[in-house]
Write a protein that holds these residues in place. Structure first.
Motif, short mmCIF file in Angstrom:
data_model
loop_
_atom_site.label_atom_id
_atom_site.label_comp_id
_atom_site.label_asym_id
_atom_site.label_seq_id
_atom_site.Cartn_x
_atom_site.Cartn_y
_atom_site.Cartn_z
N ALA A 51 0.81 -1.21 0.00
CA ALA A 51 0.00 0.00 0.00
C ALA A 51 0.84 1.26 0.00
N ASN A 52 0.59 2.11 -1.00
CA ASN A 52 1.14 3.45 -1.02
C ASN A 52 0.09 4.37 -0.39
N PRO A 53 0.32 4.93 0.79
CA PRO A 53 -0.72 5.72 1.46
C PRO A 53 -1.16 6.90 0.60
N PRO A 54 -2.47 7.16 0.48
CA PRO A 54 -2.97 8.23 -0.40
C PRO A 54 -2.94 9.60 0.26
N VAL A 55 -1.81 9.95 0.88
CA VAL A 55 -1.73 11.21 1.62
C VAL A 55 -1.46 12.37 0.67
N ASN A 56 -1.96 13.55 1.04
CA ASN A 56 -1.65 14.76 0.30
C ASN A 56 -0.84 15.70 1.19
N ARG A 57 -0.43 16.83 0.64
CA ARG A 57 0.46 17.73 1.38
C ARG A 57 -0.22 18.39 2.56
N GLN A 58 -1.56 18.44 2.55
CA GLN A 58 -2.27 18.99 3.69
C GLN A 58 -2.16 18.06 4.91
#
Length: 386
Positions: A51-58
Motif C-alpha cells: 500500500a502506497n498511502p494516499p496522503v496529500n500535502r495537507q
C-alpha cells in the motif's frame, strides 16, 4: 492462491484517522473501490496489500511518514513510507513496491494492480513478471480518454498490455483493450456487503424531502442540468442537496445562496455521505450518456446508491447491464426539461412507494453484486486460466 494487491490505498481505519479533519481529501471513490475489492478477495484467500498511502500535502506536514502494518477486513496492509518531496516519493513508491512485491510473490501467488496507478502498477507488474506469476490489471477508465500527459497515457497503456489478466467494467472495454483475448472478468463494480447490517427506515428519512447527489460537481457530469431541472420542477417541501468537488462549485454556491431549496455541502468522508444517502428521498445520477467515455464506464456511485435502500434516478448509461433497469428509475431525457419532468413524476409517488422501490434495488445489489461475490469471480478467472 494468495493475492498480492499493489495500489495507492490504506485501510478504512487509517483513512478516517488521516483525513477526518482535513478539508482537501483525496477522491474517496478509488479508495472505496479498492478497499471493498480487497475485502472481497480476503473473504476467500490470503491477501497482502502493498500500500502506497494516499496522503496529500495537507496531511503530510513532515518529510516522512511511516505507517505500521495492520490487518483490516481479513487483509494485511504493508505500507510504503509516505514522502513529501514529489521526486523522492516516486522513487520510494517505485522501488518500494517492486521489492515488496518481489519478496512476497511465491509459486501460489497472483499480483493485482490498478493500471491507472502507473508507478505502483509498473513496479508490481515487473516483479510479477520476474517471478513468472500472473498479473491482474484492474482498468476502471481508458487511459486514452482521460486527461494528463501523453507520457502518462503511454505508461498506463504499457502496463495494460503487459498484464496477463484483466478486471474490466464493461464488455466495450474488453473490445477496446483486449485485442489478444487474454482472460478477463467483467465486474461493473461491487457493493459493500457490510451494508446488509444497516437497516433503512422511513422514520429516518429527512423532512422535507431531499433529492441527493454526491460525486464530481461538474457540468460534464450533468450537474447544471440537474440544478436547473430541479429548480424548474418547483416541487413543494423538497430540497436538492449536493456534495463533492468540481468546476461547477462556484456557480452552485451562488445559486444555493440565492435559493433555499438548493444546498451545497462541500466534501465529506464517505461514511458521512452514506448516512445522508440513507436519509434522502431520491438519489440522482444525471451523467450524460452521449460522451465517448461513457460506454466504457460504470459509476461506482450507482452501486453505493442502490445499497442504501434509497431509490435511484439515473440516466440510461450504456455500460449498465439491463438487469439493473427494473431496480432504478430511468432518465431517458437528460436535458434540464427532461429532469424536471422525471422529478415531478417520480416524486409524485408516496413515501412508502418510493421506499419499496429502494428496498428492491438494495436486495438486488447486496445479494448479487456484493464485494465478496465479485472477488470470487477474480479468483475463478485465475483458477480457470492456470
Amino acid at each position: 492462491m494468495n493475492i498480492i494487491y499493489a495500489v495507492t490505498t490504506c485501510s478504512d481505519r487509517t483513512y478516517k484517522a488521516l483525513f477526518d479533519r482535513v478539508k482537501v481529501k483525496p477522491a474517496f471513490q478509488s479508495q472505496k473501490y479498492h478497499r471493498l475489492l480487497i475485502e472481497g478477495l480476503a473473504a476467500h484467500t490470503k491477501v497482502t496489500v502493498v500500500a502506497n498511502p494516499p496522503v496529500n500535502r495537507q496531511v503530510l506536514d513532515r518529510q516522512l511518514l511511516r505507517l505500521p502494518r495492520e490487518t483490516e477486513g481479513g487483509a494485511e496492509y504493508r505500507y510504503l513510507p509516505a514522502v513529501r518531496n514529489p521526486a523522492l516519493k516516486a522513487l520510494v513508491v517505485g522501488f518500494g513496491t517492486f521489492w515488496k512485491t518481489l519478496a512476497l510473490a511465491d509459486r501460489e501467488s497472483a499480483v493485482v494492480v490498478d493500471c491507472l496507478n502507473r508507478v505502483t502498477a509498473l513496479a508490481a507488474m515487473g516483479a510479477a513478471r520476474l517471478r513468472r506469476r500472473p498479473c491482474v490489471g484492474i482498468v476502471t477508465d481508458l487511459p486514452d480518454l482521460l486527461g494528463g500527459s501523453g507520457f502518462s497515457k503511454k505508461l498506463a497503456n504499457f502496463v495494460i498490455r503487459h498484464c496477463t489478466h484483466y478486471v474490466l467494467l464493461t464488455e466495450a472495454m474488453n473490445g477496446y483493450l483486449n485485442k489478444t483475448g487474454k482472460p478477463y472478468a467483467i465486474l461493473e463494480g461491487h457493493s459493500d456487503i457490510a451494508m446488509a447490517r444497516r437497516t433503512p427506515s422511513l422514520e429516518k428519512k429527512a423532512t422535507p424531502r431531499v433529492c441527493f447527489y454526491a460525486g464530481g460537481v461538474s457540468r460534464q457530469y450533468g450537474l447544471q442540468n440537474l440544478v436547473e431541472g430541479f429548480r424548474a420542477a418547483d416541487i413543494p417541501n423538497t430540497a436538492l442537496h449536493i456534495y463533492g468537488p468540481g468546476d461547477y462549485v462556484k456557480e452552485l454556491e451562488a445559486i444555493a445562496a440565492a435559493d433555499p431549496r438548493v444546498f451545497y455541502g462541500g466534501m465529506l468522508l464517505n461514511s458521512q455521505i452514506i448516512v445522508k444517502e440513507m436519509e434522502a428521498t431520491l438519489l440522482v445520477n444525471p451523467r450524460p450518456t452521449g460522451e465517448e467515455y461513457v460506454k466504457y464506464s460504470f459509476p461506482s456511485k450507482t452501486m453505493e446508491y442502490m445499497s442504501t435502500g434509497t431509490p435511484v434516478l439515473t440516466t440510461v448509461l450504456p455500460g449498465m447491464p439491463r438487469e439493473y433497469h427494473p431496480y432504478v428509475y430511468l432518465l431517458e431525457d437528460e436535458s434540464a426539461a427532461g429532469i424536471e419532468k422525471m422529478l415531478k413524476e417520480v416524486l409524485s409517488q408516496s413515501d412508502e412507494a418510493l421506499f419499496q422501490q429502494g428496498q428492491r434495488a438494495r436486495t438486488f445489489i447486496l445479494e448479487q453484486k456484493n464485494n465478496v461475490i465479485q472477488g470470487k469471480k477474480i479468483l475463478k478467472m485465475l483458477e480457470v486460466s492456470k
